[in-house]
Write a protein that holds these residues in place. Structure first.
Motif, PDB file in Angstrom:
ATOM      1  N   ASP A  36       0.823  -1.209   0.000  1.00 48.42           N
ATOM      2  CA  ASP A  36       0.000   0.000   0.000  1.00 48.42           C
ATOM      3  C   ASP A  36       0.854   1.255   0.000  1.00 48.42           C
ATOM      4  O   ASP A  36       2.096   1.184  -0.025  1.00 48.42           O
ATOM      5  N   ALA A  37       0.215   2.419   0.025  1.00 42.61           N
ATOM      6  CA  ALA A  37       0.916   3.698  -0.075  1.00 42.61           C
ATOM      7  C   ALA A  37       1.837   3.943   1.113  1.00 42.61           C
ATOM      8  O   ALA A  37       2.789   4.723   1.013  1.00 42.61           O
ATOM      9  N   GLN A  38       1.579   3.270   2.239  1.00 47.45           N
ATOM     10  CA  GLN A  38       2.419   3.417   3.423  1.00 47.45           C
ATOM     11  C   GLN A  38       3.576   2.412   3.439  1.00 47.45           C
ATOM     12  O   GLN A  38       4.336   2.359   4.403  1.00 47.45           O
ATOM     13  N   GLY A  39       3.687   1.620   2.396  1.00 42.44           N
ATOM     14  CA  GLY A  39       4.778   0.654   2.314  1.00 42.44           C
ATOM     15  C   GLY A  39       4.504  -0.657   3.026  1.00 42.44           C
ATOM     16  O   GLY A  39       5.404  -1.485   3.159  1.00 42.44           O
ATOM     17  N   GLN A  40       3.261  -0.853   3.471  1.00 36.05           N
ATOM     18  CA  GLN A  40       2.889  -2.095   4.144  1.00 36.05           C
ATOM     19  C   GLN A  40       2.460  -3.137   3.111  1.00 36.05           C
ATOM     20  O   GLN A  40       1.678  -2.834   2.202  1.00 36.05           O
ATOM     21  N   THR A  41       2.953  -4.358   3.263  1.00 39.00           N
ATOM     22  CA  THR A  41       2.590  -5.426   2.341  1.00 39.00           C
ATOM     23  C   THR A  41       1.421  -6.221   2.901  1.00 39.00           C
ATOM     24  O   THR A  41       1.399  -6.562   4.086  1.00 39.00           O
ATOM     25  N   HIS A  42       0.452  -6.498   2.039  1.00 41.57           N
ATOM     26  CA  HIS A  42      -0.763  -7.210   2.436  1.00 41.57           C
ATOM     27  C   HIS A  42      -0.965  -8.409   1.523  1.00 41.57           C
ATOM     28  O   HIS A  42      -0.639  -8.374   0.338  1.00 41.57           O
ATOM     29  N   GLU A  43      -1.535  -9.463   2.083  1.00 39.12           N
ATOM     30  CA  GLU A  43      -1.819 -10.667   1.309  1.00 39.12           C
ATOM     31  C   GLU A  43      -3.270 -10.659   0.827  1.00 39.12           C
ATOM     32  O   GLU A  43      -4.171 -10.211   1.540  1.00 39.12           O
ATOM     33  N   ILE A  44      -3.485 -11.144  -0.370  1.00 37.17           N
ATOM     34  CA  ILE A  44      -4.826 -11.300  -0.925  1.00 37.17           C
ATOM     35  C   ILE A  44      -5.105 -12.791  -1.078  1.00 37.17           C
ATOM     36  O   ILE A  44      -4.280 -13.524  -1.628  1.00 37.17           O
ATOM     37  N   LYS A  45      -6.249 -13.240  -0.571  1.00 38.60           N
ATOM     38  CA  LYS A  45      -6.648 -14.637  -0.739  1.00 38.60           C
ATOM     39  C   LYS A  45      -7.956 -14.683  -1.519  1.00 38.60           C
ATOM     40  O   LYS A  45      -8.852 -13.876  -1.291  1.00 38.60           O
ATOM     41  N   HIS A  46      -8.051 -15.641  -2.422  1.00 41.84           N
ATOM     42  CA  HIS A  46      -9.253 -15.812  -3.233  1.00 41.84           C
ATOM     43  C   HIS A  46      -9.970 -17.080  -2.779  1.00 41.84           C
ATOM     44  O   HIS A  46      -9.468 -18.185  -2.966  1.00 41.84           O
ATOM     45  N   PHE A  47     -11.141 -16.892  -2.152  1.00 42.70           N
ATOM     46  CA  PHE A  47     -11.915 -18.005  -1.635  1.00 42.70           C
ATOM     47  C   PHE A  47     -13.078 -18.331  -2.567  1.00 42.70           C
ATOM     48  O   PHE A  47     -13.574 -17.461  -3.288  1.00 42.70           O
ATOM     49  N   ASP A  48     -13.523 -19.573  -2.527  1.00 44.41           N
ATOM     50  CA  ASP A  48     -14.628 -20.044  -3.355  1.00 44.41           C
ATOM     51  C   ASP A  48     -15.935 -19.909  -2.570  1.00 44.41           C
ATOM     52  O   ASP A  48     -16.038 -20.388  -1.431  1.00 44.41           O
ATOM     53  N   SER A  49     -16.930 -19.278  -3.174  1.00 43.13           N
ATOM     54  CA  SER A  49     -18.186 -19.040  -2.446  1.00 43.13           C
ATOM     55  C   SER A  49     -18.921 -20.342  -2.127  1.00 43.13           C
ATOM     56  O   SER A  49     -19.565 -20.449  -1.075  1.00 43.13           O
ATOM     57  N   LEU A  50     -18.830 -21.343  -2.999  1.00 48.50           N
ATOM     58  CA  LEU A  50     -19.484 -22.619  -2.714  1.00 48.50           C
ATOM     59  C   LEU A  50     -18.836 -23.309  -1.512  1.00 48.50           C
ATOM     60  O   LEU A  50     -19.524 -23.929  -0.700  1.00 48.50           O
ATOM     61  N   ASP A  51     -17.510 -23.191  -1.394  1.00 44.27           N
ATOM     62  CA  ASP A  51     -16.827 -23.709  -0.206  1.00 44.27           C
ATOM     63  C   ASP A  51     -17.389 -23.046   1.044  1.00 44.27           C
ATOM     64  O   ASP A  51     -17.657 -23.713   2.052  1.00 44.27           O
ATOM     65  N   GLY A  52     -17.533 -21.742   0.981  1.00 46.46           N
ATOM     66  CA  GLY A  52     -18.050 -21.004   2.132  1.00 46.46           C
ATOM     67  C   GLY A  52     -19.427 -21.484   2.539  1.00 46.46           C
ATOM     68  O   GLY A  52     -19.708 -21.699   3.725  1.00 46.46           O
TER      69      GLY A  52
END
Length: 198
Positions: A36-52
């Motif tokens: 992000d703009a503050q230099g913090q690294t973030h993880e993105i996870k892609h979940f399946d709605s049917l699993d949910g």
């Protein structure tokens, strides 16, 4: 119903808790990051709605759910909350320590527990639970321990398939279908109990 073994059906009727790995099971295993703009690294996870939905159906039918993950992410806390999960273990480098914790703190035996894993780090849990489970992309060592391996891959509705097989084995799937038809199905309400660093 998919061809499952009599032993799977027997074990499915005994479980009180289903735990699952995340990367490669609830996701396709891809790790995505952004800074992000503050230099913090973030993880993105892609979940399946049917699993949910499958996990919600388990909880609605009286089977608690939870996550055991080696990683850590605010996303896991958010998603576990959305799904009404009861337990979230993360930063867990020895995953079967979560089973020891559950037995000591909540009197939940490994024999009453199911676990979905896909990689070598999951073997210690898979060989200790009553109902070991795997997904299509699991390593051969995990599949060898599993009483059921979904024909679907992680992040592509494998967890939903497993949830459905469990509920069919317990004779509860028709009630789930009926509750969705008549509108009586409600999302589970739980605040996950979070345990870090086992």
């Amino acid at each position: 119903m998919t061809n499952v073994s009599p032993l799977f059906i027997q074990k499915a009727k005994q479980i009180k808790l289903l735990l699952t790995d995340v990367d490669g099971v609830m996701t396709n295993g891809t790790l995505s990051f952004f800074t992000d703009a503050q230099g913090q690294t973030h993880e993105i996870k892609h979940f399946d709605s049917l699993d949910g939905m499958g996990l919600m159906y388990l909880a609605w039918c009286g089977i608690d759910t939870g996550i055991i993950s080696r990683g850590a992410s605010n996303t896991l806390e958010f998603w576990a909350g959305v799904l009404g999960m009861k337990y979230l273990f993360y930063n867990t480098s020895v995953k079967h320590h979560a089973l020891d914790y559950l037995q000591k703190e909540y009197n939940i035996s490994p024999e009453e527990t199911a676990f979905i894993g896909d990689d070598l780090i999951d073997l210690g849990v898979l060989e200790r639970v009553g109902l070991p489970l795997a997904v299509a992309n699991s390593v051969p060592e995990a599949k060898a321990l599993a009483l059921y391996t979904s024909p679907l891959e992680g992040g592509r509705s494998a967890v939903r398939d497993i949830a459905e097989q469990i509920l069919r084995a317990r004779g509860q799937w028709d009630a789930v279908v009926a509750a969705n038809r008549d509108g009586s199905f409600t999302s589970p309400r739980n605040t996950p109990r979070i345990v870090k660093g086992l």
